[in-house]
Design a protein around this motif. Structure first.
Motif, PDB file in Angstrom:
ATOM      1  N   TYR A 177     -60.124 -33.043 -22.650  1.00 26.30           N
ATOM      2  CA  TYR A 177     -59.766 -33.906 -23.774  1.00 26.30           C
ATOM      3  C   TYR A 177     -58.249 -33.989 -23.949  1.00 26.30           C
ATOM      4  O   TYR A 177     -57.681 -35.095 -24.028  1.00 26.30           O
ATOM      5  N   PHE A 178     -57.572 -32.850 -24.002  1.00 28.40           N
ATOM      6  CA  PHE A 178     -56.121 -32.858 -24.218  1.00 28.40           C
ATOM      7  C   PHE A 178     -55.374 -33.412 -23.008  1.00 28.40           C
ATOM      8  O   PHE A 178     -54.279 -33.962 -23.146  1.00 28.40           O
ATOM      9  N   PHE A 179     -55.955 -33.294 -21.829  1.00 34.67           N
ATOM     10  CA  PHE A 179     -55.338 -33.879 -20.647  1.00 34.67           C
ATOM     11  C   PHE A 179     -55.314 -35.399 -20.761  1.00 34.67           C
ATOM     12  O   PHE A 179     -54.309 -36.050 -20.448  1.00 34.67           O
ATOM     13  N   ILE A 180     -56.408 -35.983 -21.242  1.00 34.68           N
ATOM     14  CA  ILE A 180     -56.465 -37.433 -21.434  1.00 34.68           C
ATOM     15  C   ILE A 180     -55.493 -37.875 -22.520  1.00 34.68           C
ATOM     16  O   ILE A 180     -54.768 -38.870 -22.375  1.00 34.68           O
ATOM     17  N   VAL A 181     -55.462 -37.127 -23.617  1.00 33.71           N
ATOM     18  CA  VAL A 181     -54.532 -37.437 -24.711  1.00 33.71           C
ATOM     19  C   VAL A 181     -53.095 -37.376 -24.214  1.00 33.71           C
ATOM     20  O   VAL A 181     -52.256 -38.230 -24.546  1.00 33.71           O
ATOM     21  N   ALA A 182     -52.789 -36.380 -23.385  1.00 30.26           N
ATOM     22  CA  ALA A 182     -51.430 -36.213 -22.855  1.00 30.26           C
ATOM     23  C   ALA A 182     -51.021 -37.403 -21.996  1.00 30.26           C
ATOM     24  O   ALA A 182     -49.894 -37.895 -22.081  1.00 30.26           O
ATOM     25  N   ILE A 183     -51.938 -37.880 -21.158  1.00 31.75           N
ATOM     26  CA  ILE A 183     -51.639 -39.027 -20.297  1.00 31.75           C
ATOM     27  C   ILE A 183     -51.413 -40.269 -21.133  1.00 31.75           C
ATOM     28  O   ILE A 183     -50.487 -41.055 -20.888  1.00 31.75           O
ATOM     29  N   GLU A 184     -52.247 -40.469 -22.136  1.00 31.14           N
ATOM     30  CA  GLU A 184     -52.130 -41.664 -22.982  1.00 31.14           C
ATOM     31  C   GLU A 184     -50.816 -41.688 -23.751  1.00 31.14           C
ATOM     32  O   GLU A 184     -50.160 -42.728 -23.844  1.00 31.14           O
ATOM     33  N   LYS A 185     -50.442 -40.549 -24.293  1.00 28.58           N
ATOM     34  CA  LYS A 185     -49.261 -40.495 -25.165  1.00 28.58           C
ATOM     35  C   LYS A 185     -47.995 -40.054 -24.435  1.00 28.58           C
ATOM     36  O   LYS A 185     -46.934 -39.970 -25.062  1.00 28.58           O
ATOM     37  N   VAL A 186     -48.129 -39.758 -23.127  1.00 25.45           N
ATOM     38  CA  VAL A 186     -47.008 -39.240 -22.334  1.00 25.45           C
ATOM     39  C   VAL A 186     -46.340 -38.098 -23.115  1.00 25.45           C
ATOM     40  O   VAL A 186     -45.133 -38.088 -23.338  1.00 25.45           O
ATOM     41  N   ALA A 187     -47.164 -37.144 -23.538  1.00 23.35           N
ATOM     42  CA  ALA A 187     -46.712 -36.071 -24.424  1.00 23.35           C
ATOM     43  C   ALA A 187     -46.726 -34.743 -23.684  1.00 23.35           C
ATOM     44  O   ALA A 187     -47.795 -34.256 -23.283  1.00 23.35           O
ATOM     45  N   VAL A 188     -45.540 -34.168 -23.519  1.00 23.97           N
ATOM     46  CA  VAL A 188     -45.417 -32.888 -22.826  1.00 23.97           C
ATOM     47  C   VAL A 188     -46.203 -31.799 -23.559  1.00 23.97           C
ATOM     48  O   VAL A 188     -46.866 -30.956 -22.939  1.00 23.97           O
ATOM     49  N   ARG A 189     -46.148 -31.815 -24.894  1.00 26.88           N
ATOM     50  CA  ARG A 189     -46.840 -30.799 -25.685  1.00 26.88           C
ATOM     51  C   ARG A 189     -48.346 -30.816 -25.422  1.00 26.88           C
ATOM     52  O   ARG A 189     -48.986 -29.757 -25.369  1.00 26.88           O
ATOM     53  N   LYS A 190     -48.924 -31.996 -25.241  1.00 25.77           N
ATOM     54  CA  LYS A 190     -50.355 -32.106 -24.974  1.00 25.77           C
ATOM     55  C   LYS A 190     -50.695 -31.556 -23.590  1.00 25.77           C
ATOM     56  O   LYS A 190     -51.759 -30.946 -23.386  1.00 25.77           O
ATOM     57  N   TYR A 191     -49.778 -31.772 -22.628  1.00 22.86           N
ATOM     58  CA  TYR A 191     -49.998 -31.193 -21.298  1.00 22.86           C
ATOM     59  C   TYR A 191     -50.001 -29.664 -21.374  1.00 22.86           C
ATOM     60  O   TYR A 191     -50.771 -28.994 -20.682  1.00 22.86           O
ATOM     61  N   ILE A 192     -49.132 -29.133 -22.196  1.00 23.08           N
ATOM     62  CA  ILE A 192     -49.077 -27.677 -22.359  1.00 23.08           C
ATOM     63  C   ILE A 192     -50.367 -27.168 -22.996  1.00 23.08           C
ATOM     64  O   ILE A 192     -50.941 -26.157 -22.555  1.00 23.08           O
ATOM     65  N   ILE A 193     -50.857 -27.891 -24.033  1.00 26.49           N
ATOM     66  CA  ILE A 193     -52.115 -27.486 -24.682  1.00 26.49           C
ATOM     67  C   ILE A 193     -53.269 -27.555 -23.684  1.00 26.49           C
ATOM     68  O   ILE A 193     -54.109 -26.648 -23.610  1.00 26.49           O
ATOM     69  N   ALA A 194     -53.298 -28.646 -22.887  1.00 31.17           N
ATOM     70  CA  ALA A 194     -54.346 -28.780 -21.865  1.00 31.17           C
ATOM     71  C   ALA A 194     -54.264 -27.634 -20.863  1.00 31.17           C
ATOM     72  O   ALA A 194     -55.286 -27.083 -20.446  1.00 31.17           O
ATOM     73  N   GLY A 195     -53.039 -27.259 -20.484  1.00 30.99           N
ATOM     74  CA  GLY A 195     -52.850 -26.152 -19.546  1.00 30.99           C
ATOM     75  C   GLY A 195     -53.302 -24.829 -20.133  1.00 30.99           C
ATOM     76  O   GLY A 195     -53.865 -23.984 -19.420  1.00 30.99           O
ATOM     77  N   ILE A 196     -53.075 -24.627 -21.432  1.00 30.23           N
ATOM     78  CA  ILE A 196     -53.526 -23.394 -22.091  1.00 30.23           C
ATOM     79  C   ILE A 196     -55.048 -23.297 -22.043  1.00 30.23           C
ATOM     80  O   ILE A 196     -55.612 -22.259 -21.670  1.00 30.23           O
ATOM     81  N   PHE A 197     -55.724 -24.386 -22.423  1.00 28.41           N
ATOM     82  CA  PHE A 197     -57.189 -24.380 -22.383  1.00 28.41           C
ATOM     83  C   PHE A 197     -57.700 -24.182 -20.958  1.00 28.41           C
ATOM     84  O   PHE A 197     -58.677 -23.461 -20.732  1.00 28.41           O
ATOM     85  N   MET A 198     -57.029 -24.807 -19.992  1.00 32.30           N
ATOM     86  CA  MET A 198     -57.473 -24.694 -18.609  1.00 32.30           C
ATOM     87  C   MET A 198     -57.295 -23.275 -18.089  1.00 32.30           C
ATOM     88  O   MET A 198     -58.174 -22.727 -17.413  1.00 32.30           O
ATOM     89  N   GLY A 199     -56.159 -22.652 -18.394  1.00 32.40           N
ATOM     90  CA  GLY A 199     -55.914 -21.280 -17.965  1.00 32.40           C
ATOM     91  C   GLY A 199     -56.924 -20.311 -18.547  1.00 32.40           C
ATOM     92  O   GLY A 199     -57.433 -19.418 -17.850  1.00 32.40           O
ATOM     93  N   LEU A 200     -57.262 -20.503 -19.830  1.00 29.71           N
ATOM     94  CA  LEU A 200     -58.251 -19.644 -20.477  1.00 29.71           C
ATOM     95  C   LEU A 200     -59.645 -19.884 -19.916  1.00 29.71           C
ATOM     96  O   LEU A 200     -60.451 -18.953 -19.802  1.00 29.71           O
ATOM     97  N   ALA A 201     -59.939 -21.144 -19.564  1.00 29.18           N
ATOM     98  CA  ALA A 201     -61.254 -21.459 -18.991  1.00 29.18           C
ATOM     99  C   ALA A 201     -61.449 -20.743 -17.661  1.00 29.18           C
ATOM    100  O   ALA A 201     -62.511 -20.152 -17.407  1.00 29.18           O
ATOM    101  N   ILE A 202     -60.434 -20.760 -16.814  1.00 28.91           N
ATOM    102  CA  ILE A 202     -60.542 -20.084 -15.516  1.00 28.91           C
ATOM    103  C   ILE A 202     -60.612 -18.576 -15.710  1.00 28.91           C
ATOM    104  O   ILE A 202     -61.349 -17.877 -14.999  1.00 28.91           O
ATOM    105  N   ALA A 203     -59.867 -18.051 -16.685  1.00 23.46           N
ATOM    106  CA  ALA A 203     -59.912 -16.611 -16.976  1.00 23.46           C
ATOM    107  C   ALA A 203     -61.266 -16.199 -17.533  1.00 23.46           C
ATOM    108  O   ALA A 203     -61.632 -15.026 -17.465  1.00 23.46           O
TER     109      ALA A 203
END
Length: 595
Positions: A177-203
């Motif tokens: 979800y946040f990855f899509i939001v990040a692409i739409e808004k070209v928002a670095v902060r959203k990419y970071i949030i998406a990365g946080i969720f992704m890192g925790l998911a793999i962990a």
């Protein structure tokens, strides 16, 4: 402008009200039955996660289960730390050791905390799939997807246990979800949030390591996400990947500081036991996953419409790309999700086991494609709006009712019915004197009780000898000390084994029970939920020659497998009735006495 906002708010309320009731329905079906088995412990893997949490709390973050994902021990170690403080303030506990004794005396509250949190996680996933569907398509597809996920049986079933699959899926949905939001808004902060969720998911579930690769592919699926300058999405791609890696390493420090232990345990988890617990029968493993775990776990209507939706999306993308038509973000994400499904299945199929929980991460995405296909199909019909609503409700019920019935039957079975293991325990303690030598089939935990057989306990003399051995090896043995202090009731000179004919997971089965006879074992207790490894006929002949069957406890209906840990016997589940007082859960337990 005011009229427009009022109209927009009305549409929002129209969507949020059914979403609320969908959430409540899914929450109730997940919550019902989370007290199953307690205070006895009938889920082997869940048990080991609790040990891992306690171990991490008392060993400066080090873990026991390297190959499962380390985020659970850390997050629940914090939660149980708060629980310990509350109990200490209330005067129930004085020291951390008292917390272990508290657990041994009655583990119910420890397990209920974990299970309730997973119920919340599974329920919030309903909201996550709504957000994802709304962002990719529209709120109505989001609502349909939320409805399907709320009442899909397999996610309901798996939300009751402390396992990494449900948590990883929850985090994965928000990462998308946040990855899509990040692409739409070209928002670095959203990419970071998406990365946080992704890192925790793999962990939480290491098999999700393929997902960041999918996100990278999405960046470069033609046409590019930014037409003018590839450096912008490439920079954002790097931010996302770096965040994912950093968060993963922070929550999985054993990968760095205990690399050899981490890799060896991970390889063992991937390749352990060449003979799988769950066999696919006379069909390829991939087809077994589709027809059994997915086809029955989420229902054929959902699965078939989901597959049709997937094929339709791929064909639509290929057609647009060949004809050089504009491809929108949702279509790129669809293709990325399809690639994820394919790669994830490839990873799952590489495992030596075929447990149903492995497919949990793909269920929401298949549901998303199903929701889109059904919505578009009904929307294109040339009938009145009223008829479209009637048809849509009919299709939703057609897909959901079998799942709901399965969930109600299963919840009733595990929470309202007696269990053969408890019945057998009562028989043993009433009819077999304390101190008798018994071999009990079923994996044991640190509490020294069987998971698949009656939960009878080892004698304190045995535990004391084990404690002395552990301490002679330079280990503290705090858990064994807690068992000595907290355990009560009838105890036996007990040996819990995985299988009578292979007591230590040997690859070659014993041909007879001679070792038990010469060891002076007076009673042998067997469990039908020993997986697929049936004893050879020669061993059974020896068993019947040396021992006599004195008692058998049979469930009704008979479930072939441990439905908490291995797989669901859906044919048996169909026979469960909430109006039938004869329903009894558990495996078939047989008690043999030396002739």
């Amino acid at each position: 402008m005011g009229k427009f906002n009022r109209g927009k708010n009305l549409i929002y309320r129209q969507a949020i009200l059914p979403l609320f009731f969908i959430f409540i329905g899914g929450f109730v079906l997940r919550l019902w039955g989370i007290n199953f088995g307690l205070p006895e412990l009938f889920h082997a893997d869940e048990r080991w996660f609790i040990y891992d949490i306690f171990y991490a709390m008392t060993h400066k973050g080090h873990v026991l289960l390297y190959g499962y994902g380390n985020f659970i021990p850390y997050i629940f170690g914090s939660i149980y730390g708060v629980y310990y403080i509350v109990l200490k303030i209330a005067g129930v506990l004085k020291t951390p050791f008292d917390f272990l004794v508290f657990y041994i005396k009655d583990p119910s509250s420890i397990y209920l905390i974990a299970r309730f949190i997973f119920v919340i996680i599974g329920s919030v996933s309903i909201f996550a799939i709504y957000l994802l569907g709304k962002k990719l398509y529209n709120k109505w597809i989001g609502l349909i997807a939320a409805f399907f996920l709320a009442f899909a049986f397999l996610p309901i079933h798996q939300s009751k246990f402390l396992k990494g699959d449900t948590l990883g899926t929850f985090l994965l949905l928000f990462a998308f979800y946040f990855f899509i939001v990040a692409i739409e808004k070209v928002a670095v902060r959203k990419y970071i949030i998406a990365g946080i969720f992704m890192g925790l998911a793999i962990a939480s579930r290491f098999t999700l390591y393929v997902v960041p690769l999918i996100f990278i592919i999405i960046f470069f699926i033609p046409p590019k996400l930014t037409r003018d300058n590839i450096s912008m999405p490439l920079k954002h791609c790097l931010i996302f990947i770096i965040t994912t890696v950093v968060v993963f390493l922070i929550t999985t420090p054993s990968l760095i500081f205990e690399f050899s232990n981490f890799t060896s345990d991970l390889m063992w988890q991937v390749h352990n036991q060449k003979d799988p617990w769950v066999k696919p029968g006379n069909q390829p493993v991939w087809l077994f996953y589709i027809t059994e775990h997915l086809g029955k776990g989420m229902g054929l209507p959902l699965l078939i419409t989901g597959i049709i939706g997937i094929l339709s999306s791929v064909c639509n993308y290929a057609k647009k790309y060949i004809n050089k038509k504009n491809i929108v973000l949702s279509e790129k994400m669809e293709l990325g999700i399809v690639i994820f499904l394919v790669l994830f299945f490839a990873v799952v199929l590489s495992h030596s086991q075929n447990f149903e929980r492995y497919v949990i991460p793909v269920v929401p995405f298949i549901i998303l494609f199903s929701a889109k296909f059904i919505y578009q199909l009904v929307s294109k019909l040339k009938v009145s709006t009223y008829m479209k609503v009637v048809l849509m409700c009919s299709v939703l019920l057609w897909c959901a009712v079998p799942n709901i019935l399965n969930a109600i039957k299963y919840d009733y079975l595990i929470s309202n019915c007696e269990d053969t293991r408890n019945i057998a325990k009562a028989f043993v303690e009433k009819n077999i004197p304390s101190g008798t030598r018994i071999v009990n089939e079923g994996i044991e935990g640190y509490e020294q009780t069987s998971v698949l057989g009656p939960p009878i306990h080892k004698s304190k003399t045995q535990i004391l000898k084990q404690l002395e051995k552990v301490q002679s090896e330079g280990r503290g043995g705090k858990f064994l000390q807690a068992i000595l202090e907290g355990q009560s009731g009838t105890t036996y000179v007990l040996e819990n084994v995985p299988f009578l004919e292979r007591p230590n997971f040997e690859t070659k089965a014993n041909k007879s029970v001679d070792k038990y006879v010469t060891s002076g074992i007076e009673y042998l207790i067997t469990s039908s939920w020993r997986g697929v490894r049936l004893p050879p006929e020669e061993f059974l002949n020896s068993l019947n020659k040396e021992y006599i069957l004195i008692k058998e406890f049979t469930p009704y209906p008979v479930f072939e497998w441990d439905h908490s840990c291995f797989r669901i016997d859906y044919d048996a589940l169909l026979k469960v009735s909430i109006f039938d007082k004869k329903v009894v859960g558990g495996p078939t337990i047989k008690i043999y006495k030396k002739r």
